[in-house]
Design an enzyme around this catalytic site. Structure first.
Site, PDB file in Angstrom:
ATOM      1  N   LYS A  81      47.999  49.650  38.226  1.00  0.00           N
ATOM      2  CA  LYS A  81      47.738  48.434  39.017  1.00  0.00           C
ATOM      3  C   LYS A  81      49.037  47.930  39.641  1.00  0.00           C
ATOM      4  CE  LYS A  81      45.814  45.546  36.031  1.00  0.00           C
ATOM      5  NZ  LYS A  81      45.390  46.242  34.833  1.00  0.00           N
ATOM      6  N   CYS A 170      41.405  30.819  29.045  1.00  0.00           N
ATOM      7  CA  CYS A 170      42.125  32.030  28.670  1.00  0.00           C
ATOM      8  C   CYS A 170      42.944  31.817  27.398  1.00  0.00           C
ATOM      9  CB  CYS A 170      42.994  32.368  29.884  1.00  0.00           C
ATOM     10  SG  CYS A 170      44.269  33.554  29.709  1.00  0.00           S
ATOM     11  N   MET A 171      43.810  30.811  27.403  1.00  0.00           N
ATOM     12  CA  MET A 171      44.806  30.675  26.348  1.00  0.00           C
ATOM     13  C   MET A 171      44.710  29.391  25.535  1.00  0.00           C
ATOM     14  SD  MET A 171      46.150  33.382  26.810  1.00  0.00           S
ATOM     15  CE  MET A 171      46.937  33.057  25.259  1.00  0.00           C
ATOM     16  N   MET A 339      42.062  37.581  24.220  1.00  0.00           N
ATOM     17  CA  MET A 339      40.849  36.802  24.493  1.00  0.00           C
ATOM     18  C   MET A 339      39.769  36.926  23.411  1.00  0.00           C
ATOM     19  SD  MET A 339      41.917  35.356  26.887  1.00  0.00           S
ATOM     20  CE  MET A 339      43.535  35.783  27.441  1.00  0.00           C
ATOM     21  N   GLY A 376      46.748  36.396  29.438  1.00  0.00           N
ATOM     22  CA  GLY A 376      46.028  37.144  30.457  1.00  0.00           C
ATOM     23  C   GLY A 376      46.631  37.044  31.837  1.00  0.00           C
ATOM     24  N   GLN A 377      47.451  36.036  32.066  1.00  0.00           N
ATOM     25  CA  GLN A 377      47.918  35.800  33.432  1.00  0.00           C
ATOM     26  C   GLN A 377      49.441  35.799  33.509  1.00  0.00           C
ATOM     27  OE1 GLN A 377      45.368  33.063  35.851  1.00  0.00           O
ATOM     28  NE2 GLN A 377      45.048  32.184  33.839  1.00  0.00           N
TER      29      GLN A 377
END
Ligand code: SF4
Lengths: 753, 79
Positions: A81, A170-171, A339, A376-377
């Site tokens: 990616k 997410c967190m 997650m 996640g980000q």
């Protein structure tokens, strides 16, 4: 410019291999490298929370290639990616000018027309209904400076605390878990702990796909030391479980019981660190820290591995083995989660229970021993969590509910005392419910895609299109599943087109430099927000001309807090490949082991112990007594299957970017419903059939994939596909503490179509 | 040192998964993928034999790898 023979051979070899698979784009990029015309600009990958450093190759004013940064934690490696990032820049769906919805259709507008409309609608709503009639919904993908400007504009200018961001999805449970146990957010270790760990516990994390380069480091650790044990706890077989020495494939929602059972074994077999317990810990239940070590031992009595094994449908001896590997004295243990643990109504408790294992064994704050939450980000830590851009937070560890903290921020923001409202704003799900109820009139959405990513998404899609609601979406692409619902879409500059700071999962802040100008009329989000601020009469609050101006103010905001990174000047960020906070002076090297004497500058040199949990009363962390609790919704006669969702390696979140990459679009963009072969046989369905999955909230049709990766009774769907939205089915009930939704588990029924 | 271009053939649809697993493999630098079943990479090692060994190891270690095919082999020794 000359090229060494070695480099020439590498380029030729690459060209031959790339040519053999038919990718001419890469050939061109490599040919340009031979000529030396590429300008390399230091940056960070745009995708996951791993935060890989890279260089952007610019040719003729365009992003032509990327290469991994060998001096960063990823030692030059990128996953596919990251490697294919150049293709997201000039994609056909890049939005290049503002759009306004007129008579149900989007029409092109000038920036002035669009911003006049946005400011007018916000002003009207604020004047008529008060500041809480508007809100901001941002993202862990926004740059730190952008998120800071939005937070300041809304909380100190407009005077609403309705400032939220997708890290709530997410967190949030990891944040609350850290705060409850240690008194403040963020991991205390770094990725380097992987290189020293003897046991690596991955729970609720498919790191091989969601964090490929971190996973690569785990694999490397294992290859370098055959005594290292890898434990994966996950109901499904995933690429991560392939390297596990032990895979505990538990029944969904029973992980709290398993973590308590591990503690049961650790305590029963004397693998605890009595001294550490005496000097560093307290015990608590509910919200009070009024329990004792004996209370904890009595609490654990219920969690004998034999009993838990039945409930979780795993082998008791496996729980015992994992506990022994983790607890054995002298072995270093690192746990990592994501997650699977967080996106639950008991997510905070699950986080607490992982911390418990480290605390009672004293396996914390030692290289190789740390509880480490993955994110996640790319900037979930730097912008939203540390930067305090959630409805209950203020920057750098301050909270809305604390009068002193509000006063501090009012002084830094140079606004009159009492400007910041004392009541926390609405967390994400409540924010969208307020839109549904008609109380929230205007919502500004930046760099995120709630029209696809919210749980029970049909409901909130309807809320965004409700009569009277006004939704602004600042986005680099159009249409997305959110921009299609907007009243105004503002073209935002993307990644290489702007400058700012990202903070990845290991407290590493990194500067992304601007490589090229924004496409078309696109503008950096910071500029758009400052323009909105001026139009709303708050120009003096957001006078920023450059991201550097904002960073200078951020360095003041963090100074003297427990996040203190005021030594992290722009120039230092520019010269280095990421810096760790705390870093209170320019000369400080950065902090690898937070709370640890000799490493963390906030621990005094004469502290009597190696560790000081300085963010908690009496410097003591909390071991919480958290009982097993089921998921909110379990399979029953009407909805007989567990349903879970997650990430695949090829796509990132809602695929707005990765669907534009040829190689990735052709790989797994379509979400399929994955069934265990026994379930497929019972239902009479086979590979490639179509099924309709229905939950109590919605339905969606998917093609079938039969695979024994899935657990019997559990259906897995990946989350990226904008055409088959898994979130039509997911549950929007939230954790009462973190307000994070129960994405991971709900019940569905299946019909063949 | 030998510098080689290699194509790694994978099971259909497995290319990016294999790429993630190979990302840190010493001596191997991934260059591109066709998104489905082939990866292009550069491999650097001491000699041709080690190139063969690397190919065998990939086939043995990763059940989704079907073959490793050199497309170019060059010798790094400067004259
Ligand atoms: S692991 Fe994450 S940050 Fe690193 S290259 Fe891949 S997507 Fe980017």
């Amino acid at each position: 410019m000359g090229v060494s023979r070695r480099r020439f051979l590498e380029i030729t070899a690459a060209a031959s291999a790339v040519g053999a698979i038919g990718s001419t784009r890469s050939l061109e990029a490599m040919a340009a490298q031979v000529g030396g015309s590429t300008k390399w600009v230091k940056s960070v990958c745009r995708y996951c929370g791993t935060g890989c450093g890279l260089y952007i190759g610019v040719e003729n004013g365009k992003v032509a290639s990327v290469k991994g940064d060998r001096d960063n934690h990823n030692v030059g490696l990128l996953c596919l990616k990251g490697f294919l990032l150049p293709q997201i820049m000039g994609a056909p769906d890049r939005l290049q000018h503002p759009l306004i919805r007129r008579d149900g259709k989007f029409v092109r507008a000038t920036w002035d027309e669009a911003m006049t409309l946005v400011a007018g609608r916000f002003r009207e709503a604020i004047d008529k209904f008060g500041p809480d009639a508007v809100g901001f919904y941002g993202s862990g993908q926004g740059l730190t400076e952008e998120t800071y400007v939005a937070n300041k504009l809304f909380k100190a200018g407009i005077r609403t605390n309705n400032v939220e961001g997708n890290p709530r999805l997410c967190m949030a449970s990891a944040v609350a878990g850290y705060v409850q146990t240690f008194g403040m957010d963020e991991p205390m270790g770094t990725y380097e702990d992987i290189d020293h760990a003897d046991v690596i516990l991955l729970i609720g994390s498919n790191a091989a796909e969601a964090h490929p380069i971190i996973f690569q480091r785990v694999v490397r650790r294992r290859e370098n030391n055959r005594n290292v044990k890898i434990v994966v706890m996950d109901p499904r077989v995933t690429p991560t479980t392939r390297i596990a020495d032990l895979h505990l494939a538990f029944k969904p929602g029973t992980d709290l019981a398993i973590l308590n059972a591990m503690a049961h074994v650790i305590v029963k077999e004397g693998m605890v660190d009595e001294d550490f317990i005496k000097t560093h810990l307290v015990f608590g239940q509910g919200t009070e820290t009024d329990k004792s070590w004996d209370d904890y031992k009595a609490f654990l009595a219920e969690y004998a591995p034999e009993r838990v094994a039945k409930e979780a449908e795993v082998k008791a001896e496996d729980i015992v083995t994992v506990a022994r590997w983790f607890g054995e004295k002298g072995r270093k243990a690192t746990s990592m989660w994501c997650m699977g643990l967080n996106q639950r109504t008991k997510g905070v408790w699950a986080n607490n229970l992982v911390h418990n294992l480290h605390l009672v064994t004293g396996k914390i704050g030692i290289p190789g021993s740390t509880p480490f939450s993955l994110t996640g980000q790319p900037n979930a830590c730097g912008g939203v969590r540390d930067g305090g851009a959630l409805s209950h937070l203020l920057p750098y560890g301050r909270v809305i509910a604390n009068e002193q903290h509000r006063a501090q921020m009012e002084a830094i923001w140079k606004v009159p005392a009492g400007t910041i409202q004392p009541k926390p704003g609405l967390p994400t799900i409540d924010l969208f419910r307020s839109l549904e109820e008609g109380k929230l009139k205007c919502l500004y959405v930046m760099t995120t895609n709630p029209g696809q990513s919210l749980p029970n998404v049909n409901r909130y899609r309807a809320a965004m299109r409700r009569e009277g609601a006004f939704v602004v979406v600042a986005e680099a692409y159009h249409p997305t599943r959110t921009s299609e619902l907007a009243d105004v879409v503002l073209p935002a500059a993307l990644w290489a087109e702007k400058e700012g700071v990202y903070g990845c999962a290991e407290r590493r802040y990194q500067l992304l430099e601007q490589a090229i100008p924004p496409l078309g009329e696109a503008k950096p989000d910071m500029e758009i927000l400052c323009d909105l601020g001026r139009r709303l009469g708050h120009g003096a609050l957001v006078p920023f001309k450059t991201p550097n101006d904002v960073w200078d103010e951020i360095l003041v905001a963090c100074k003297g807090t427990r996040y203190d990174f005021s030594g992290m000047t722009r120039e230092r960020l520019r010269q280095t490949h990421g810096l760790f906070w705390p870093m209170p002076t320019v000369g400080h090297p950065g902090t690898q082991l937070r709370f640890v004497k000799g490493d963390d500058p906030l621990v005094p040199a004469d502290h009597p112990y190696r560790i000081k949990f300085y963010a908690r009363p009496n410097d003591r962390a909390v071991v919480w007594l958290r009982p097993q609790q089921q998921a909110e919704e379990l399979p029953d006669a009407e909805y007989p299957f567990f349903y879970t969702t997650g990430r695949d390696i090829e796509h990132w979140h809602t695929a707005t970017m990765t669907r534009n990459v040829k190689e990735l679009r052709h790989a797994n963009l379509e979400s399929m419903a994955q069934f265990h072969p026994k379930d497929a046989a019972k239902l009479g369905i086979k590979q490639g059939d179509s099924v309709k999955l229905t939950s109590r909230r919605g339905e969606e049709t998917f093609r079938v994939k039969v695979t024994d990766n899935s657990r019997e009774g559990l259906i897995y769907v990946h989350m990226h596909d904008p055409d088959r939205m898994c979130n039509r089915l997911t549950n929007d009930v939230v954790d009462p503490v973190s307000r994070q939704p129960e994405f991971k588990i709900c019940a569905v029924k299946v019909a063949k179509v | 040192m030998i510098v080689a271009g290699v194509v790694i053939e994978t099971c259909e649809g497995a290319a990016s998964r294999v790429a993630a697993r190979l990302a840190g493999r010493p001596g191997l630098t991934l260059q591109a993928g066709d998104g489905s079943r082939r990866l292009a990479a550069v491999w650097v090692g001491p000699d041709g034999q080690s190139l063969e060994r690397m190919g065998e190891a990939l086939l043995q270690d990763d059940q989704e790898v079907l073959g490793v095919f050199p497309t170019f082999v060059g010798d790094d020794s400067e004259s």
